[in-house]
Design a protein around this motif. Structure first.
Motif, PDB file in Angstrom:
ATOM      1  N   ASP A 186       0.832  -1.210   0.000  1.00 51.06           N
ATOM      2  CA  ASP A 186       0.000   0.000   0.000  1.00 51.06           C
ATOM      3  C   ASP A 186       0.865   1.258   0.000  1.00 51.06           C
ATOM      4  O   ASP A 186       0.458   2.305  -0.500  1.00 51.06           O
ATOM      5  CB  ASP A 186      -1.021  -0.007   1.147  1.00 51.06           C
ATOM      6  CG  ASP A 186      -0.396  -0.266   2.505  1.00 51.06           C
ATOM      7  OD1 ASP A 186       0.822  -0.554   2.559  1.00 51.06           O
ATOM      8  OD2 ASP A 186      -1.119  -0.182   3.511  1.00 51.06           O
TER       9      ASP A 186
ATOM     10  N   TRP B 259       0.653   4.088  -2.843  1.00 52.01           N
ATOM     11  CA  TRP B 259       0.551   5.492  -2.471  1.00 52.01           C
ATOM     12  C   TRP B 259       1.666   6.315  -3.117  1.00 52.01           C
ATOM     13  O   TRP B 259       1.427   7.368  -3.695  1.00 52.01           O
ATOM     14  CB  TRP B 259       0.600   5.611  -0.942  1.00 52.01           C
ATOM     15  CG  TRP B 259       0.450   7.020  -0.470  1.00 52.01           C
ATOM     16  CD1 TRP B 259      -0.711   7.711  -0.281  1.00 52.01           C
ATOM     17  CD2 TRP B 259       1.512   7.929  -0.161  1.00 52.01           C
ATOM     18  NE1 TRP B 259      -0.445   8.985   0.125  1.00 52.01           N
ATOM     19  CE2 TRP B 259       0.913   9.151   0.217  1.00 52.01           C
ATOM     20  CE3 TRP B 259       2.913   7.819  -0.155  1.00 52.01           C
ATOM     21  CZ2 TRP B 259       1.656  10.265   0.587  1.00 52.01           C
ATOM     22  CZ3 TRP B 259       3.667   8.935   0.215  1.00 52.01           C
ATOM     23  CH2 TRP B 259       3.039  10.127   0.584  1.00 52.01           C
TER      24      TRP B 259
ATOM     25  N   ASP C   9       1.110   6.724  -6.673  1.00 52.01           N
ATOM     26  CA  ASP C   9      -0.187   7.323  -6.970  1.00 52.01           C
ATOM     27  C   ASP C   9      -0.941   6.489  -8.008  1.00 52.01           C
ATOM     28  O   ASP C   9      -1.375   6.982  -9.048  1.00 52.01           O
ATOM     29  CB  ASP C   9       0.007   8.764  -7.470  1.00 52.01           C
ATOM     30  CG  ASP C   9      -1.318   9.526  -7.489  1.00 52.01           C
ATOM     31  OD1 ASP C   9      -2.245   9.093  -6.787  1.00 52.01           O
ATOM     32  OD2 ASP C   9      -1.417  10.519  -8.220  1.00 52.01           O
TER      33      ASP C   9
END
Ligand SMILES: Nc1nc2c(ncn2[C@@H]2O[C@H](COP(=O)(O)OP(=O)(O)O)[C@@H](O)[C@H]2O)c(=O)[nH]1
Ligand SMILES: [Mg+2]
Lengths: 199, 146
Positions: free
Chosen positions: A157, A161, A164
């Motif tokens: 994750d 992130w 993006d």
């Protein structure tokens, strides 16, 4: 003409040897992330290397003139193939993901079933260009984190992130040296492509 | 140019791992193609996976051909993609595009340009998926489960 019957250009009758229908997927990522390893793990031939001459984007491409001073660079791409059956052959092209190779990317990626962006979590920056490219072109793709020696420096994750990456883009770890792992990574992309084609 | 030194035909045999082929040297495309390079012409370049096959006329003409033209026509007695031709003969892709087009117009090669919308073809995607699913995990790998 159905899609499975490509037209032979030219008046001459083909020989008895009828080629398979070729399809391709693109394996992208920075230098040393495991592109060639990935191709080699599943290809039925040892990966071949060819160099394509590319025109530097900054030089400005003029299709109609031969500008002798146009800046050209060569970029290596590795590829392999998988015979699906006698009438269908899948090519896998591994290509560096850097921005300035944009010219060659279009040449290579046009018509691709999908893309696999390979990530080494120690050097996340190297794959931005590839992610952007597939997103921009609307080509189905997934992000595969090559777990060098089973170690991943960032959780998935965090990778999502940091890059993006949109929610619908799969992000997973795999092992570039394992055929089954590469197969499954390609299948993730192909399932996406199928879902999109059906949608 | 390395192409003239490269034995052709044998490595085209399917089902056998090809010998590793090194990177193309920094070649001078203009020498081979009389100043033309693909992409300097109108229309998109033909895709790298485009299949090229020698015609019966090409086989007949083979002995009269020389250099790259000979090598390409000899190699493509087994179907090859443009990328394979470039790698095996150590030619730049755009040089191969030009030469393949020349040899096609002379009737020595058939060039099978894949349909652009194949990538969205459901039956093709299904066939690729089904085909990949039959590929087993690595043989001889250091793992004893599945
Ligand atoms: N330990 C380990 N080494 C890997 C793995 N994948 C690739 N390598 C090695 O990393 C180096 C770069 O891999 P390569 O496939 O050539 O990267 P490319 O530049 O993206 O084509 C090579 O020495 C590979 O053997 C992996 O999953 N684990
Ligand atoms: Mg490589």
């Amino acid at each position: 003409m159905t899609p499975t019957e490509p037209a032979a250009r030219g008046a001459a009758a083909p020989t008895a040897v009828r080629p398979p229908l070729p399809v391709k997927m693109v394996i992208a990522g920075g230098f040393g992330v495991g592109k060639t390893t990935t191709v080699g793990s599943i290809s039925e031939i040892r990966p071949l290397t060819t160099e394509a001459a590319i025109t530097e984007v900054a030089a400005g491409v003029d299709d109609l003139s031969h500008t002798p001073h146009k800046t050209t660079t060569t970029v290596a791409m590795d590829f392999g193939c998988i015979t699906i059956d006698s009438t269908l052959k899948l090519y896998l092209f591994g290509t560096p993901g850097q921005d300035r190779f944009g010219f060659m990317w279009d040449d290579l990626v046009e018509g691709a079933l999908g893309g696999l962006v390979i990530v080494d979590t120690r050097r996340l920056d190297d794959c931005y260009a590839a992610v952007d490219y597939f997103e921009h072109k609307g080509i189905p793709f997934a992000v595969a984190v090559n777990a060098f020696d089973g170690r991943v420096e960032h959780a998935l994750d965090e990778v999502r992130w940091a890059l993006d990456i949109a929610e619908q883009v799969p992000v997973f770890t795999y092992d570039a040296r394992e055929r089954g792992s590469v197969r499954d990574a390609l299948l993730v992309v192909l399932e996406l492509a199928l879902a999109r084609a059906q949608g | 140019m390395a192409a003239g030194d490269t034995p052709v035909g044998e490595e085209a045999r399917p089902g056998r791992p090809d010998d590793p082929v090194g990177r193309a040297p920094a070649v001078r495309p203009f020498l081979v193609t009389a100043g033309r390079v693909a992409g300097a012409r109108s229309g998109p370049p033909i895709p790298v996976e485009t299949q090229v096959v020698t015609t019966a006329a090409g086989v007949t003409a083979l002995d009269g051909l020389s250099f790259e033209a000979h090598d390409i026509v000899a190699l493509c007695r087994q179907p090859q993609s443009l990328a394979e031709i470039a790698a095996k003969l150590r030619l730049h892709l755009n040089v191969v595009r030009v030469l393949a087009e020349d040899l096609r117009s002379e009737g020595h090669l058939s060039v099978y340009v894949p349909n652009a919308d194949l990538a969205q073809d459901i039956s093709v995607l299904r066939r690729v998926i089904d085909g990949l699913r039959t590929i087993p995990d690595s043989r001889g790998a250091l793992r004893d489960t599945d």
